[in-house]
Design a protein around this motif. Structure first.
Motif, mmCIF file in Angstrom:
data_model
loop_
_atom_site.group_PDB
_atom_site.id
_atom_site.type_symbol
_atom_site.label_atom_id
_atom_site.label_comp_id
_atom_site.label_asym_id
_atom_site.label_seq_id
_atom_site.Cartn_x
_atom_site.Cartn_y
_atom_site.Cartn_z
ATOM 1 N N ALA A 174 -17.678 15.032 -35.596
ATOM 2 C CA ALA A 174 -16.544 15.276 -34.715
ATOM 3 C C ALA A 174 -16.793 14.619 -33.353
ATOM 4 C CB ALA A 174 -16.333 16.774 -34.534
ATOM 5 N N PRO A 175 -15.752 14.121 -32.709
ATOM 6 C CA PRO A 175 -15.923 13.543 -31.371
ATOM 7 C C PRO A 175 -16.172 14.628 -30.336
ATOM 8 C CG PRO A 175 -13.603 13.586 -31.974
ATOM 9 C CD PRO A 175 -14.360 14.023 -33.187
ATOM 10 N N ASP A 176 -16.895 14.261 -29.290
ATOM 11 C CA ASP A 176 -17.278 15.229 -28.262
ATOM 12 C C ASP A 176 -16.167 15.362 -27.221
ATOM 13 O OD1 ASP A 176 -18.629 17.005 -26.726
ATOM 14 O OD2 ASP A 176 -20.394 15.760 -26.379
ATOM 15 N N VAL A 177 -15.060 15.954 -27.616
ATOM 16 C CA VAL A 177 -13.921 16.187 -26.732
ATOM 17 C C VAL A 177 -13.123 17.356 -27.285
ATOM 18 C CG1 VAL A 177 -12.487 14.519 -27.993
ATOM 19 C CG2 VAL A 177 -11.886 15.148 -25.645
ATOM 20 N N ARG A 178 -12.519 18.115 -26.390
ATOM 21 C CA ARG A 178 -11.644 19.207 -26.812
ATOM 22 C C ARG A 178 -10.530 19.369 -25.790
ATOM 23 N NH1 ARG A 178 -13.341 24.358 -24.403
ATOM 24 N NH2 ARG A 178 -15.002 23.951 -22.891
ATOM 25 N N ILE A 179 -9.493 20.025 -26.201
ATOM 26 C CA ILE A 179 -8.384 20.332 -25.298
ATOM 27 C C ILE A 179 -8.611 21.748 -24.768
ATOM 28 C CG2 ILE A 179 -5.898 20.681 -25.093
ATOM 29 C CD1 ILE A 179 -5.500 18.604 -27.268
ATOM 30 N N ILE A 180 -8.764 21.865 -23.455
ATOM 31 C CA ILE A 180 -9.069 23.165 -22.872
ATOM 32 C C ILE A 180 -7.817 23.881 -22.376
ATOM 33 C CG2 ILE A 180 -11.404 22.475 -22.249
ATOM 34 C CD1 ILE A 180 -10.420 22.120 -19.367
ATOM 35 N N LYS A 204 16.117 16.551 -8.606
ATOM 36 C CA LYS A 204 17.156 16.719 -7.592
ATOM 37 C C LYS A 204 18.551 16.402 -8.139
ATOM 38 C CE LYS A 204 14.159 15.883 -3.612
ATOM 39 N NZ LYS A 204 13.896 15.017 -2.436
ATOM 40 N N ASN A 205 18.614 15.517 -9.131
ATOM 41 C CA ASN A 205 19.900 15.211 -9.752
ATOM 42 C C ASN A 205 20.285 16.227 -10.824
ATOM 43 O OD1 ASN A 205 18.156 14.596 -11.827
ATOM 44 N ND2 ASN A 205 18.632 12.420 -11.887
ATOM 45 N N ARG A 206 19.513 17.333 -10.867
ATOM 46 C CA ARG A 206 19.740 18.446 -11.799
ATOM 47 C C ARG A 206 19.397 18.122 -13.241
ATOM 48 N NH1 ARG A 206 25.305 21.454 -9.672
ATOM 49 N NH2 ARG A 206 24.590 21.785 -7.511
ATOM 50 N N ARG A 207 18.846 16.936 -13.480
ATOM 51 C CA ARG A 207 18.416 16.605 -14.835
ATOM 52 C C ARG A 207 17.128 17.351 -15.141
ATOM 53 N NH1 ARG A 207 15.075 12.932 -17.446
ATOM 54 N NH2 ARG A 207 14.412 12.002 -15.455
ATOM 55 N N GLN A 208 17.076 18.001 -16.284
ATOM 56 C CA GLN A 208 15.891 18.768 -16.656
ATOM 57 C C GLN A 208 14.817 17.846 -17.216
ATOM 58 O OE1 GLN A 208 15.928 21.511 -20.062
ATOM 59 N NE2 GLN A 208 15.000 23.068 -18.748
ATOM 60 N N VAL A 209 13.595 18.064 -16.775
ATOM 61 C CA VAL A 209 12.435 17.330 -17.267
ATOM 62 C C VAL A 209 11.548 18.306 -18.034
ATOM 63 C CG1 VAL A 209 10.392 15.993 -16.638
ATOM 64 C CG2 VAL A 209 12.518 15.719 -15.328
ATOM 65 N N VAL A 210 11.158 17.926 -19.237
ATOM 66 C CA VAL A 210 10.274 18.750 -20.059
ATOM 67 C C VAL A 210 9.055 17.916 -20.426
ATOM 68 C CG1 VAL A 210 9.996 20.059 -22.200
ATOM 69 C CG2 VAL A 210 12.195 20.102 -20.983
ATOM 70 N N LEU A 211 7.869 18.412 -20.105
ATOM 71 C CA LEU A 211 6.624 17.722 -20.396
ATOM 72 C C LEU A 211 5.721 18.609 -21.249
ATOM 73 C CD1 LEU A 211 5.772 16.418 -16.801
ATOM 74 C CD2 LEU A 211 6.992 15.182 -18.601
ATOM 75 N N HIS A 212 5.127 18.000 -22.268
ATOM 76 C CA HIS A 212 4.112 18.696 -23.062
ATOM 77 C C HIS A 212 2.762 18.145 -22.608
ATOM 78 C CE1 HIS A 212 6.893 20.737 -25.809
ATOM 79 N NE2 HIS A 212 7.646 19.660 -25.647
ATOM 80 N N VAL A 213 2.008 18.983 -21.918
ATOM 81 C CA VAL A 213 0.819 18.552 -21.187
ATOM 82 C C VAL A 213 -0.436 19.099 -21.859
ATOM 83 C CG1 VAL A 213 -0.365 18.698 -18.966
ATOM 84 C CG2 VAL A 213 2.111 18.402 -19.034
ATOM 85 N N ALA A 214 -1.484 18.278 -21.875
ATOM 86 C CA ALA A 214 -2.771 18.699 -22.438
ATOM 87 C C ALA A 214 -3.892 18.282 -21.492
ATOM 88 C CB ALA A 214 -2.995 18.079 -23.815
ATOM 89 N N THR A 215 -4.867 19.166 -21.304
ATOM 90 C CA THR A 215 -6.044 18.848 -20.497
ATOM 91 C C THR A 215 -7.231 18.654 -21.428
ATOM 92 O OG1 THR A 215 -5.236 20.087 -18.583
ATOM 93 C CG2 THR A 215 -7.589 19.638 -18.673
ATOM 94 N N PHE A 216 -7.794 17.444 -21.412
ATOM 95 C CA PHE A 216 -8.921 17.076 -22.268
ATOM 96 C C PHE A 216 -10.219 17.164 -21.462
ATOM 97 C CE2 PHE A 216 -5.163 14.691 -23.497
ATOM 98 C CZ PHE A 216 -5.104 14.841 -24.869
#
Length: 253
Positions: free
Chosen positions: A184-190, A200-212
């Motif tokens: 296995a590689p030496d990395v994980r998602i914490i 500001k233009n009222r457009r919704q932003v959705v992000l799926h974020v991961a910390t490695f």
């Protein structure tokens, strides 16, 4: 010159709660720390929330920043122990990059993929320039599962000038489709999160974020330096893309 900053955030203050929940608001405060206009230099930042009671803003700027406004609005300006923010010259770390050297790393990123966009009524495929048609026929969507987010990073490491060595101990990555003979590689998602906010233009932003978090080995110093200074992946204005390194605890070899 480039500077790496670390600022303590007080999560109990009202303005802090807005900064911690809205990446667009935090981005504006990061931009306010430098004398140059935001479009003249690349700004990278992320929030480290290992301790929810003591979150930290980590920021990389080309100009020397002044974080007084942020400490006064969202930190502990009257605390006796000091240490409200630390600013370090980034040049010594860049000078340590060498092919084969290992570092521990942390990266908060927005792993994405381009998916076909369904044709709407009146759209005609093939009637446009191929590049224009490709842009209009695909949509960027975020990877949502642990396995897809991890594979997103593993497939891109060579382009960023590093590889992830095999884990010295089992990091519990049985979720990856590896056979028993493949270490296995030496990395994980914490940390994984779905971040949603309105621009500001009222457009919704959705992000799926991961910390490695894990260990890397340098394969190309120029590519890695570019990744450190310019960021990794999309959504850099919203707290993604900042890759940070620390010397590996175990000597190479």
């Amino acid at each position: 010159m480039t500077y790496l900053s670390r600022i303590r955030i007080n999560p109990l203050r009202q303005q802090s709660r807005e900064l911690l929940s809205n990446p667009q608001t935090m981005h504006s405060h990061v931009c306010a720390a430098i004398p140059a206009t935001p479009d003249t230099e690349r700004l990278l930042w992320r929030l480290d929330t290992d301790n929810p009671q003591r979150p930290h803003l980590i920021a990389l700027t080309r100009s020397k920043p002044d974080w007084t406004h942020l400490v006064e609005a969202a930190g502990w300006p009257a605390a006796d122990d000091g240490g409200h923010c630390d600013i370090a010259d980034y040049t010594p770390l860049l000078a340590q990059l060498a092919i084969g050297r290992e570092f521990t790393f942390r990266l908060t990123a927005n792993p994405v993929q381009n998916m076909p966009r369904p044709l709407r009524n009146g759209d005609t495929a093939g009637a446009e320039d191929p590049k224009t048609r490709q842009r209009r026929s695909s949509v960027r969507t975020g990877h949502r599962t642990y396995a897809h987010q991890l594979n997103w990073l593993l497939k891109r490491t060579a382009g960023y000038g590093f590889q992830i060595p095999d884990a010295r101990t089992d990091p519990g990555l049985s979720i990856l489709p590896l056979d028993e003979s493949t270490p296995a590689p030496d990395v994980r998602i914490i940390h994984r999160d779905r971040v949603s906010f309105n621009k500001k233009n009222r457009r919704q932003v959705v992000l799926h974020v991961a910390t490695f978090q894990g260990r890397l080995q340098v394969t190309d110093t120029d590519l890695l330096a570019r990744a450190l200074l310019n960021g990794v992946g999309p959504a850099k204005a919203y707290g993604c893309g900042l890759l940070t390194l620390a010397p590996s605890r175990r000597p190479n070899g």
